[in-house]
Design an enzyme around this catalytic site. Structure first.
Site, PDB file in Angstrom:
ATOM      1  N   ASN A   1      13.646  -0.079  -4.046  1.00  0.00           N
ATOM      2  CA  ASN A   1      13.855   0.484  -5.189  1.00  0.00           C
ATOM      3  C   ASN A   1      12.368   1.786  -4.312  1.00  0.00           C
ATOM      4  O   ASN A   1      11.608   2.118  -5.533  1.00  0.00           O
ATOM      5  CB  ASN A   1      14.682   0.794  -6.509  1.00  0.00           C
ATOM      6  CG  ASN A   1      15.375  -0.532  -6.161  1.00  0.00           C
ATOM      7  OD1 ASN A   1      16.457  -0.048  -5.719  1.00  0.00           O
ATOM      8  ND2 ASN A   1      15.191  -1.717  -6.686  1.00  0.00           N
ATOM      9  N   GLU A   2      12.442   2.540  -3.498  1.00  0.00           N
ATOM     10  CA  GLU A   2      11.153   3.341  -2.894  1.00  0.00           C
ATOM     11  C   GLU A   2      11.475   4.073  -4.258  1.00  0.00           C
ATOM     12  O   GLU A   2      12.354   4.851  -4.961  1.00  0.00           O
ATOM     13  CB  GLU A   2      11.595   4.067  -1.929  1.00  0.00           C
ATOM     14  CG  GLU A   2      12.399   2.731  -0.662  1.00  0.00           C
ATOM     15  CD  GLU A   2      10.146   2.340  -0.353  1.00  0.00           C
ATOM     16  OE1 GLU A   2       9.630   1.611  -1.079  1.00  0.00           O
ATOM     17  OE2 GLU A   2      10.215   1.617   0.079  1.00  0.00           O
ATOM     18  N   PRO A   3      10.220   5.534  -4.111  1.00  0.00           N
ATOM     19  CA  PRO A   3       9.996   6.433  -4.751  1.00  0.00           C
ATOM     20  C   PRO A   3      11.513   7.543  -4.865  1.00  0.00           C
ATOM     21  O   PRO A   3      12.134   7.639  -3.432  1.00  0.00           O
ATOM     22  CB  PRO A   3       9.602   7.348  -4.086  1.00  0.00           C
ATOM     23  CG  PRO A   3       8.410   6.296  -3.613  1.00  0.00           C
ATOM     24  CD  PRO A   3       9.531   4.639  -3.307  1.00  0.00           C
TER      25      PRO A   3
END
Length: 643
Positions: A166-168
């Site tokens: 879950n990236e920025p």
């Protein structure tokens, strides 16, 4: 500390730390605690006839946890027959038998060594057709729910602040899905894939929502390389730009960190803002240096008002006035600067970082890779040689995996040409070179180099090291290639330090009986080569410290190309002139295989000589900002007291 004071300390920490944060000396110590909590859950569930449902992570962070779980299974009888697992993520696309797949990772590092049932293992499928990904992800979450939900979710944190993948930009309500990987995440993965171009651009990941639905969350972060993102996660505001901050909303989270990962936390950088501190000499130095940088003033220009307005009235009271305190700290800093890293002969060494005697010391510079010596302390290296000390260099590993296939092929082809030109070829030599070039021509992404290829790559680095040492003035007889066994796996992941590694170092120390040792103290990656090499040295020193010759031996720690010691921790700063900086640069240039886009470039696209020069110049600038003399560059060291 009594219970009341401990509770006060925890409450004060919580003013800054919004998650329960448990720090340990090493990642190994913390991992054992985590593994035993998981084991306790498994046993408790088994006693009730229930399943334990675990959310598992990959990467380097959980490796020691898995090692301890395997040990508990084999030695203490911990059974995993009642365990159901769900992994966080998988690269997409990815074949399960690929050396890079998380299916293979989990098998090799946990599942193949315990009695878990295959039907209870769940890992996102990197082969599912794109049109079926959405339904696969929905089904994945449905299986978690059907198992009763996650009892414990184990997490690591990426430098982007991702949990899972879950990236920025990920939202708190994000579900299991396919995502595009952040550039930093892909760069961090590049060494394992043999280059950035080979890293997948997408992955399937469990979303933030199902992670947050776990009954218990255990977050791990190891090494100073994770310190900046740990601070954001633990002390920062909740933000989609740092998805790990969503954990602040969970009511049962513990963040486990080692010493390196604490470096940016307020309780470490400015502990006087958190609680009452004991004003030792080191703490006073730390506070005054911080205040000088905060105010933008040299140390000797700080005023009583500066101290009072910054909450440092208690340190001011130790001396009574800023004038006296400033002079004391200025002298502390001044006394760390020395152009005589081996000690200045026939001089009063009371206020110098190194002893005057013996005037000519036998020195061992331990270098984890075959270039860390000149990159990290090339100027000091040269000073020691020029000042007449007997300097030895011990290259702890071959560094072979850091040589590109193109370089290996180029050297093999060159050798073949030379053999033909000078007519000294033999059938055996031709056969060996044909074996090497044939392997390289047929090599596929993920293949481990053959022994012959690793030997050739290692020889390339040996010859570069000898050339650099010769330029610096070190005879070949003083160059030692230890080839520590832990490194020789042919893979990015190395073995743990073992008895054989420690014995090799002990044998060298016993043979040379040094008065001075230099070692790489870079703690950015607790699983990295630098840290393992340092652990081997520490273990050897511990075993030898009662020997008579070791009682007169001092050990100095340097750091690598990426990090430097904080100014307040530096105990010896060796200044460099412009000419010495250029000479250091030329010594680094002899390591040709590590120039122009090296295998393990990292996120910093500068070459090693550029990183080193800018770091050394930056250290000198920081000293100058504190009011000390202006130098072109400085190399810094911290003493390790093993006796």
């Amino acid at each position: 500390m009594n219970t009341t004071l401990l509770n006060q300390q925890i409450m004060t920490d919580r003013e800054f730390e919004r998650l329960q944060t448990l720090s340990f000396g090493t990642s190994a110590e913390a991992s054992i605690v985590i593994a035993h909590e998981i084991a306790d859950l498994i046993r408790d569930k088994a006693s009730k006839g229930e399943n334990a449902v675990l959310g598992l992570a990959t990467g380097s962070s959980p490796l020691k946890v898995y090692d301890e779980l395997i040990r508990l299974h084999k030695e203490d009888g911990l059974s995993f027959k009642n365990v159901i697992t769900f992994n966080l993520d998988e690269y997409y696309p990815m074949q399960p038998d690929s050396v890079h797949s998380y299916v293979r990772f989990m098998k090799e590092n946990l599942f193949d060594h315990i009695d878990i049932q295959d039907k209870n293992i769940h890992i996102p499928d990197g082969t599912v057709a794109m049109e079926n990904v959405y339904s696969f992800c929905q089904d994945y979450e449905a299986k978690i729910a059907a198992a009763g939900g996650l009892d414990i979710q184990v997490l690591g944190i990426g430098r982007t602040g991702h949990i899972g993948f879950n990236e920025p930009g990920s939202t708190e309500n994000s579900r299991t899905r396919i995502v595009t990987l952040d550039a930093v995440t892909r760069i961090d993965a590049a060494p394992s894939f043999g280059g950035l171009d080979n890293v997948p651009k997408r992955a399937i990941t469990m979303g933030v929502k199902p992670i947050m639905q776990a009954g218990r969350i255990i977050m791990m972060a190891w090494g100073s390389g994770k310190a900046p993102i740990v601070k954001k996660m633990v002390e920062g505001d909740i933000s989609m730009q740092v998805p790990a901050t969503f954990l602040q909303k969970h009511d049962n989270v513990s963040v486990y960190i080692d010493e390196g990962a604490t470096e940016n936390l307020t309780r470490i950088t400015t502990p006087w803002l958190v609680r009452e501190v004991e004003w030792t000499e080191a703490m006073i130095k730390k506070a005054v240096v911080w205040l000088a940088y905060k105010t933008g003033k040299p140390v000797l220009k700080l005023t009583n008002k500066d101290y009072l307005e910054s909450g440092l009235d208690s340190v001011l009271s130790t001396k009574g006035s800023a004038y006296d305190l400033n002079i004391e700290v200025f002298n502390m800093l001044q006394h760390t600067i020395s152009g005589w890293p081996g000690g200045k002969p026939n001089a009063d060494d009371t206020q110098r970082p190194e002893r005057a005697e013996p005037a000519k010391k036998r020195v061992i510079i331990f270098s984890p890779h075959p270039d860390d010596d000149v990159i990290s302390m090339g100027g000091t290296f040269q000073r020691l040689v020029d000042q007449g000390h007997e300097v030895h260099v011990a290259y702890q590993t071959s560094g072979n995996i850091a040589v590109s296939d193109d370089d290996a092929r180029r050297y093999a082809t060159f050798t073949q040409s030379m053999m033909k030109t000078f007519e000294f070829d033999s059938a055996e030599s031709r056969s060996k070179l044909k074996e090497i070039t044939g392997f390289l021509d047929a090599k596929e992404e993920g293949d481990i180099d053959s022994l012959a290829v690793r030997q050739m790559k290692g020889q390339i680095r040996r010859d570069e090291s000898i050339a650099a040492c010769r330029y610096t003035g070190i005879p070949v007889s003083n160059v030692h290639f230890l080839d520590l066994p832990f490194y020789e796996t042919g893979k990015v992941r190395k073995n743990p330090v073992g008895t054989a590694d420690i014995e090799i170092i002990k044998n060298l120390l016993t043979e040379l009986k040094p008065e001075q040792i230099y070692a790489a103290g870079d703690l950015a990656d607790p699983h990295g080569t630098h840290r393992v090499c340092l652990d081997a040295i520490f273990a050897a020193l511990e075993e030898l410290k009662t020997e008579e010759y070791m009682k007169n031996c001092w050990c100095w720690l340097y750091r690598g190309a990426w990090h430097e010691w904080p100014i307040d921790e530096i105990e010896m700063a060796v200044p460099m002139s412009p000419e010495q900086v250029l000479k250091k640069r030329k010594a680094i240039f002899f390591h040709e295989s590590q120039k122009d886009g090296v295998v393990f470039q990292g996120t910093d696209d500068r070459e090693f000589w550029q990183r080193a020069e800018e770091r050394n110049a930056g250290t000198a600038k920081l000293y100058n900002q504190l009011g000390l003399s202006e130098y072109e560059a400085m190399e810094a060291f911290v003493r390790y007291h093993f006796i």
